[in-house]
Design a protein around this motif. Structure first.
Motif, mmCIF file in Angstrom:
data_model
loop_
_atom_site.group_PDB
_atom_site.id
_atom_site.type_symbol
_atom_site.label_atom_id
_atom_site.label_comp_id
_atom_site.label_asym_id
_atom_site.label_seq_id
_atom_site.Cartn_x
_atom_site.Cartn_y
_atom_site.Cartn_z
ATOM 1 N N ASP A 1 0.836 -1.206 0.000
ATOM 2 C CA ASP A 1 0.000 0.000 0.000
ATOM 3 C C ASP A 1 0.867 1.251 0.000
ATOM 4 O O ASP A 1 0.606 2.204 -0.742
ATOM 5 C CB ASP A 1 -0.940 0.015 1.209
ATOM 6 C CG ASP A 1 -2.049 -1.026 1.117
ATOM 7 O OD1 ASP A 1 -2.271 -1.573 0.009
ATOM 8 O OD2 ASP A 1 -2.677 -1.308 2.156
ATOM 9 N N ARG A 2 1.893 1.242 0.840
ATOM 10 C CA ARG A 2 2.780 2.408 0.921
ATOM 11 C C ARG A 2 3.525 2.614 -0.397
ATOM 12 O O ARG A 2 3.624 3.737 -0.902
ATOM 13 C CB ARG A 2 3.773 2.235 2.071
ATOM 14 C CG ARG A 2 4.669 3.439 2.261
ATOM 15 C CD ARG A 2 5.481 3.334 3.556
ATOM 16 N NE ARG A 2 6.285 4.509 3.708
ATOM 17 C CZ ARG A 2 7.563 4.590 3.342
ATOM 18 N NH1 ARG A 2 8.169 3.565 2.798
ATOM 19 N NH2 ARG A 2 8.231 5.710 3.515
ATOM 20 N N LEU A 3 4.024 1.540 -0.982
ATOM 21 C CA LEU A 3 4.726 1.654 -2.258
ATOM 22 C C LEU A 3 3.786 2.105 -3.373
ATOM 23 O O LEU A 3 4.181 2.884 -4.244
ATOM 24 C CB LEU A 3 5.385 0.322 -2.627
ATOM 25 C CG LEU A 3 6.613 -0.050 -1.808
ATOM 26 C CD1 LEU A 3 7.046 -1.478 -2.121
ATOM 27 C CD2 LEU A 3 7.750 0.926 -2.054
ATOM 28 N N SER A 4 2.552 1.652 -3.347
ATOM 29 C CA SER A 4 1.578 2.093 -4.348
ATOM 30 C C SER A 4 1.324 3.590 -4.231
ATOM 31 O O SER A 4 1.235 4.296 -5.244
ATOM 32 C CB SER A 4 0.260 1.324 -4.190
ATOM 33 O OG SER A 4 0.449 -0.040 -4.482
ATOM 34 N N ALA A 5 1.213 4.082 -2.996
ATOM 35 C CA ALA A 5 1.016 5.518 -2.785
ATOM 36 C C ALA A 5 2.242 6.300 -3.256
ATOM 37 O O ALA A 5 2.105 7.368 -3.877
ATOM 38 C CB ALA A 5 0.735 5.805 -1.313
ATOM 39 N N LEU A 6 3.419 5.789 -2.991
ATOM 40 C CA LEU A 6 4.641 6.450 -3.443
ATOM 41 C C LEU A 6 4.724 6.463 -4.968
ATOM 42 O O LEU A 6 5.148 7.451 -5.572
ATOM 43 C CB LEU A 6 5.870 5.773 -2.850
ATOM 44 C CG LEU A 6 6.075 5.960 -1.352
ATOM 45 C CD1 LEU A 6 7.244 5.110 -0.870
ATOM 46 C CD2 LEU A 6 6.287 7.403 -0.999
ATOM 47 N N LYS A 7 4.301 5.383 -5.589
ATOM 48 C CA LYS A 7 4.303 5.304 -7.047
ATOM 49 C C LYS A 7 3.407 6.391 -7.638
ATOM 50 O O LYS A 7 3.819 7.105 -8.563
ATOM 51 C CB LYS A 7 3.825 3.925 -7.497
ATOM 52 C CG LYS A 7 3.718 3.768 -8.997
ATOM 53 C CD LYS A 7 3.172 2.408 -9.380
ATOM 54 C CE LYS A 7 2.971 2.328 -10.880
ATOM 55 N NZ LYS A 7 2.354 1.063 -11.279
ATOM 56 N N VAL A 8 2.199 6.534 -7.094
ATOM 57 C CA VAL A 8 1.268 7.560 -7.586
ATOM 58 C C VAL A 8 1.870 8.944 -7.402
ATOM 59 O O VAL A 8 1.825 9.782 -8.306
ATOM 60 C CB VAL A 8 -0.096 7.443 -6.868
ATOM 61 C CG1 VAL A 8 -0.972 8.663 -7.143
ATOM 62 C CG2 VAL A 8 -0.801 6.167 -7.273
ATOM 63 N N GLU A 9 2.454 9.173 -6.243
ATOM 64 C CA GLU A 9 3.050 10.479 -5.983
ATOM 65 C C GLU A 9 4.177 10.783 -6.959
ATOM 66 O O GLU A 9 4.274 11.895 -7.496
ATOM 67 C CB GLU A 9 3.559 10.566 -4.544
ATOM 68 C CG GLU A 9 4.075 11.943 -4.204
ATOM 69 C CD GLU A 9 4.264 12.144 -2.725
ATOM 70 O OE1 GLU A 9 5.127 12.961 -2.376
ATOM 71 O OE2 GLU A 9 3.564 11.509 -1.934
ATOM 72 N N LEU A 10 5.019 9.809 -7.210
ATOM 73 C CA LEU A 10 6.110 10.022 -8.167
ATOM 74 C C LEU A 10 5.581 10.251 -9.581
ATOM 75 O O LEU A 10 6.087 11.098 -10.315
ATOM 76 C CB LEU A 10 7.071 8.837 -8.153
ATOM 77 C CG LEU A 10 8.014 8.782 -6.964
ATOM 78 C CD1 LEU A 10 8.721 7.430 -6.912
ATOM 79 C CD2 LEU A 10 9.023 9.913 -7.022
ATOM 80 N N GLN A 11 4.541 9.515 -9.959
ATOM 81 C CA GLN A 11 3.953 9.710 -11.283
ATOM 82 C C GLN A 11 3.405 11.132 -11.442
ATOM 83 O O GLN A 11 3.624 11.779 -12.462
ATOM 84 C CB GLN A 11 2.841 8.681 -11.536
ATOM 85 C CG GLN A 11 3.370 7.282 -11.750
ATOM 86 C CD GLN A 11 2.275 6.235 -11.759
ATOM 87 O OE1 GLN A 11 1.233 6.367 -11.121
ATOM 88 N NE2 GLN A 11 2.523 5.149 -12.493
ATOM 89 N N VAL A 12 2.692 11.611 -10.410
ATOM 90 C CA VAL A 12 2.144 12.973 -10.448
ATOM 91 C C VAL A 12 3.267 13.994 -10.492
ATOM 92 O O VAL A 12 3.238 14.945 -11.284
ATOM 93 C CB VAL A 12 1.216 13.221 -9.222
ATOM 94 C CG1 VAL A 12 0.862 14.689 -9.071
ATOM 95 C CG2 VAL A 12 -0.040 12.363 -9.336
ATOM 96 N N MET A 13 4.270 13.803 -9.673
ATOM 97 C CA MET A 13 5.396 14.726 -9.609
ATOM 98 C C MET A 13 6.085 14.820 -10.973
ATOM 99 O O MET A 13 6.382 15.915 -11.456
ATOM 100 C CB MET A 13 6.373 14.242 -8.523
ATOM 101 C CG MET A 13 7.559 15.121 -8.282
ATOM 102 S SD MET A 13 8.539 14.610 -6.834
ATOM 103 C CE MET A 13 8.952 12.917 -7.180
#
Length: 142
Positions: A101-113
């Motif tokens: 879950d944490r890695l998925s959230a980080l992935k989304v954040e990096l994609q948006v960034m």
């Protein structure tokens, strides 16, 4: 291994780990001290190779050394119910799900960034901006 024994190097190659790892597992009690030759060379039996394979597979699955220590103690007493082993595995699964879950959230954040980056100069780089100010993050869990 039919009564044959292995040197530490042979055991390391057979199981696919480093000699230093085997020594470390002996130091922390995951592996029992091996028999030694008259020349003080370590010699490992098939039982010790199986135990090391168990630990290595457990580590590959992400189990902690403490969890593996508990599982090995249970494995040493095969007539016990396996409820405790199930509980250890369930706790580990919950931990892995949290990490996913944490890695998925980080992935989304990096994609948006990355998507928001204007790509011109560093002064307008969204990647640098977000990393410089944690308040820009989508997720405050990291």
């Amino acid at each position: 291994m039919d009564g044959q024994t292995l040197t530490i190097g042979e055991l390391a190659r057979k199981v696919g780990c480093k000699v230093q790892t085997i020594r470390y597992y002996e130091q922390i009690g995951l592996l029992p001290p091996p028999d030694r030759t008259d020349g003080n060379q370590r010699r490992y039996s098939g039982q010790e190779a199986r135990r090391l394979s168990f630990v290595r597979h457990g580590r590959d699955l992400g189990f902690s050394l403490d969890a593996l220590r508990q599982l090995l103690m249970l494995a040493d007493h095969p007539d016990q119910p396996c409820e405790t082993a199930d509980q250890i595995a369930e706790r580990h699964l919950i931990d892995i799900e949290r990490r996913i879950d944490r890695l998925s959230a980080l992935k989304v954040e990096l994609q948006v960034m990355i998507k928001q980056c204007r790509g011109n100069e560093i002064r307008s780089c969204r990647v640098i901006e977000v990393l410089s100010d944690h308040g820009h993050c989508l997720n405050d869990q990291h």
